[in-house]
Design an enzyme around this catalytic site. Structure first.
Site, PDB file in Angstrom:
ATOM      1  N   ASP A 188      33.017 -35.822  19.262  1.00 28.56           N
ATOM      2  CA  ASP A 188      32.951 -35.378  20.847  1.00 28.56           C
ATOM      3  C   ASP A 188      32.472 -36.401  21.548  1.00 28.56           C
ATOM      4  O   ASP A 188      31.361 -37.086  21.221  1.00 28.56           O
ATOM      5  CB  ASP A 188      31.884 -34.308  20.633  1.00 28.56           C
ATOM      6  CG  ASP A 188      31.525 -33.600  22.053  1.00 28.56           C
ATOM      7  OD1 ASP A 188      32.401 -33.030  22.776  1.00 28.56           O
ATOM      8  OD2 ASP A 188      30.464 -33.553  22.614  1.00 28.56           O
ATOM      9  N   GLU A 247      37.329 -38.088  21.380  1.00 26.52           N
ATOM     10  CA  GLU A 247      37.321 -38.056  22.598  1.00 26.52           C
ATOM     11  C   GLU A 247      36.729 -39.042  23.412  1.00 26.52           C
ATOM     12  O   GLU A 247      35.617 -39.269  23.594  1.00 26.52           O
ATOM     13  CB  GLU A 247      36.539 -36.762  22.951  1.00 26.52           C
ATOM     14  CG  GLU A 247      36.646 -36.067  24.500  1.00 26.52           C
ATOM     15  CD  GLU A 247      35.570 -34.816  24.494  1.00 26.52           C
ATOM     16  OE1 GLU A 247      36.181 -33.928  25.358  1.00 26.52           O
ATOM     17  OE2 GLU A 247      34.524 -34.872  23.973  1.00 26.52           O
TER      18      GLU A 247
END
EC number: 3.2.1.196
Length: 657
Positions: free
Chosen positions: A336, A371
């Site tokens: 993330d 990401e």
């Protein structure tokens, strides 16, 4: 009272050796560290850690056993302007704890103070760490090691995936056990999935703000104990680890990999008004990026940012990742806000954590997905990660939606994204599989909502619809919301089919959001991070079997097309791809830039994707040969076509010759 021996400075955390427990804790700026253990009656016993090797504090407690509850009190300066916020009145979680007892409730006692320290003791209500022992029979488990060019990723939430599944026993729905249930595994196999990517399973906390509104953090991107499994997904917190490993073992036997979404960019301690759980009180200055005024650099939008250029924090992150691979046999990670991993503070491909992963014989062998952004200046780093990483390709997401949902997009831009975005990823020896293509993900509209809503509807989140992106590239086809006339439903269905086909028959690694294959809707909520309810739980009783079959057929078809399963860049004249106009001729420069949304993509000289994304029925002249439509585009009457396909408005078809 039993005295602590000096013990050993490694490994970090609490480790039982059969005779006692060795405790270790990193803190470069602490002046004293107390180990606090709690008996069955909750009585606290404190011990100074006697060992101090460099920045590692350590001690050995003889006769301590698994199940022992513990925490730390860390003494040091309270100097906020210098980034130091030590407060020994607060019991702290071991960053490497493998089990937590207690809940992270909104309570003033779980705060250290902002400008001045809060010296009220919180041991009575603070969560405690639990010493665990690891005995697990993996039998003959082996990682599937699916090649990247054969990988189909399915992004899912542990609870949301199975909580309403009617064929899974009620007592295990929404748990780790349910992931390994034969019904779930058979479904994933029939769909064609090779990798199950799970939203965060490490222990997380709900933000105080959400708790005050009666909501909770559903997605899990608010970590508090990165080595501990989130207990709410277990049938029993004491057996969470074994339940999780049982599921992984069952998935592996079916040839399905497990990828964990992991949050190594911030912690649940949030900003300076946030709670004190662990890192802030252990060594705030080392664990976080600190501004000159002592506040946090908020490059994550969550209040703080982990300093993954600090050697000790790199060691902590690396140990965490190795733990999940070695102890739980996970097959990879999705990181993330992964740009934080490369901050020094500038983003660098040779940042310390990237280098540590590359040099690790364990971590360098698993799937790594970034990401590739954060919210700081210079935070958008799509295409710039080291070669070991694949990356979420938001270029593909936006282009697919713009192309099919009536936004301007030249054919050349669409083709570039269809060809694994080579302009972005074809560098440093990377292959097409580095592009993780997606149309939807957990954050944003579901696929069905993309064709039913022009605007987000996030009122249930309690922020007056201010949260969530406004750049959705969606199209409600003339009516906001679900339902409508038969014509409206059919036009929306056609758009869903077109988007799924683009996703699953393009070059790169496809990622499918769980529920998209059977029409799940969040009723226009494009930021359902705090919705632990029917909005996010997949309703299997309402699943569209026709759409599921369509998706499975596309995945099966993908595996038959050599150009899509051979992980090499397409080159002019190599036979992998030809781009043709509606007359089966190569596109001119002007057509690439200004032509109508009509295109034929010839793959491996045998498979043809004919596209008419205009609003008018159009004749498409097929290349020479005898063509017939193939599943899922073939009907019962499937004649051979030798000349022209009547392309319906906003339609496409796949042929084989």
């Amino acid at each position: 009272m039993t005295q602590l021996a000096i013990g050993k400075p490694a490994p970090l955390g609490a480790h039982y050796d059969g005779q006692g427990v060795n405790f270790t804790l990193f803190s470069a700026h602490a002046e004293r560290v107390e180990l606090c253990v709690f008996d069955a009656n909750g009585q606290e016993h404190r011990y100074d850690l006697p060992g101090h090797s460099g920045d590692i504090w350590h001690g050995y407690l003889p006769d301590a056993r698994p199940g022992l509850r513990y925490g730390y009190r860390v003494h040091g300066p309270w100097q906020p302007a210098e980034g130091h916020r030590f407060n020994p009145a607060k019991l702290l979680i071991d960053p490497c704890a493998r089990q937590i007892d207690g809940e992270f409730k909104d309570n003033p006692l779980l705060h250290a103070g902002h400008n001045e320290p809060d010296y009220r003791d919180n041991a009575a209500i603070a969560p405690k760490c639990v010493v665990v022992v690891d005995h697990y029979d993996w039998e003959d488990d082996a990682p599937p090691r699916t090649p990247w060019d054969s990988t189909i990723i399915y992004e899912a939430h542990v609870k949301g995936l199975t909580y309403l599944h009617p064929e899974i026993p009620v007592e295990i729905r929404g748990t780790y056990k349910a992931l390994g249930h034969p019904v779930m595994i058979n479904y994933l196999k029939q769909l064609g999935i090779t990798a199950l990517e799970l939203l965060p399973v490490a222990q997380f906390a709900s933000e105080p703000r959400l708790q005050r509104m009666g909501l909770s953090n559903y997605w899990g991107y608010n970590p508090v104990a990165m080595f501990a499994l989130h207990p709410a997904y277990a049938c029993s917190p004491e057996t969470a680890l074994d339940e999780f490993r049982d599921a992984i073992k069952a998935l592996h036997k079916a040839g399905i990999e497990v990828i964990l979404d992991i949050v190594l960019n911030h912690s649940a301690e949030l900003d300076l008004d946030g709670p004190l759980f662990s890192l802030r009180g252990i060594d705030n200055r080392s664990y976080y990026w600190i501004r000159e005024d002592g506040d946090y650099h908020n490059w994550t939008g969550c209040g703080n940012t982990l300093n993954l250029s600090h050697p000790a924090v790199v060691d902590y992150a690396s140990a965490c990742l190795r733990y999940w691979v070695e102890t739980c046999h996970v097959d990879g990670f999705r990181f993330d806000l992964a740009a934080v991993m490369g901050r020094t503070p500038e983003f660098r491909q040779d940042a310390p954590l990237f280098t540590a992963i590359q040099n690790c014989p364990v971590l360098s062998q698993v799937k790594l997905i970034a990401e590739p952004w954060d919210i700081a200046p210079g935070g958008y780093q799509v295409g710039n990660f080291p070669p070991l990483f694949a990356e979420w390709n938001d270029h593909f997401r936006d282009a697919a939606r713009r192309f099919w949902l009536h936004y301007d997009l030249p054919l050349g831009a669409f083709a570039g994204r269809f060809a694994a975005s080579s302009d972005v990823f074809k560098r440093n020896g990377r292959l097409p599989s580095a592009a993780i293509n997606l149309v939807t993900a957990h954050d944003g509209f579901t696929l069905r909502d993309c064709v039913c809503f022009n605007h987000k509807h996030n009122e249930a989140n309690g922020e007056e619809n201010r949260d969530g992106t406004n750049n959705n590239y969606s199209n409600n086809h003339g009516k906001e919301g679900l339902g409508g006339s038969l014509d409206l439903v059919e036009r929306r269905r056609d758009s869903i089919h077109a988007l799924l086909t683009t996703l699953l028959l393009s070059q790169g690694t496809p990622m499918l959001l769980a529920g998209d294959e059977h029409g799940h809707s969040q009723h226009g909520n494009n930021n359902a991070y705090c919705q632990d309810n029917q909005l996010t739980w997949l309703d299997w009783s309402q699943a569209s079997s026709g759409l599921t079959a369509f998706t499975a057929a596309l995945i099966h078809l993908r595996k038959r097309i050599p150009a899509l399963v051979e992980n090499r860049w397409w080159e002019e004249g190599d036979g992998n791809v030809r781009w043709l106009n509606r007359y089966a001729q190569p596109l001119s420069t002007d057509e690439w830039q200004n032509g109508p949304k009509q295109l034929q993509i010839l793959l491996s000289d045998r498979f043809l994707i004919a596209i008419n994304a205009t609003l008018e029925v159009t004749e498409i002249v097929l290349p020479a040969g005898e063509w017939h439509a193939i599943p899922p585009f073939a009907g019962e009457d499937n004649p051979v076509i030798t000349a022209v396909w009547q392309g319906p408005a906003h339609g496409l078809c796949v042929f084989q010759r």
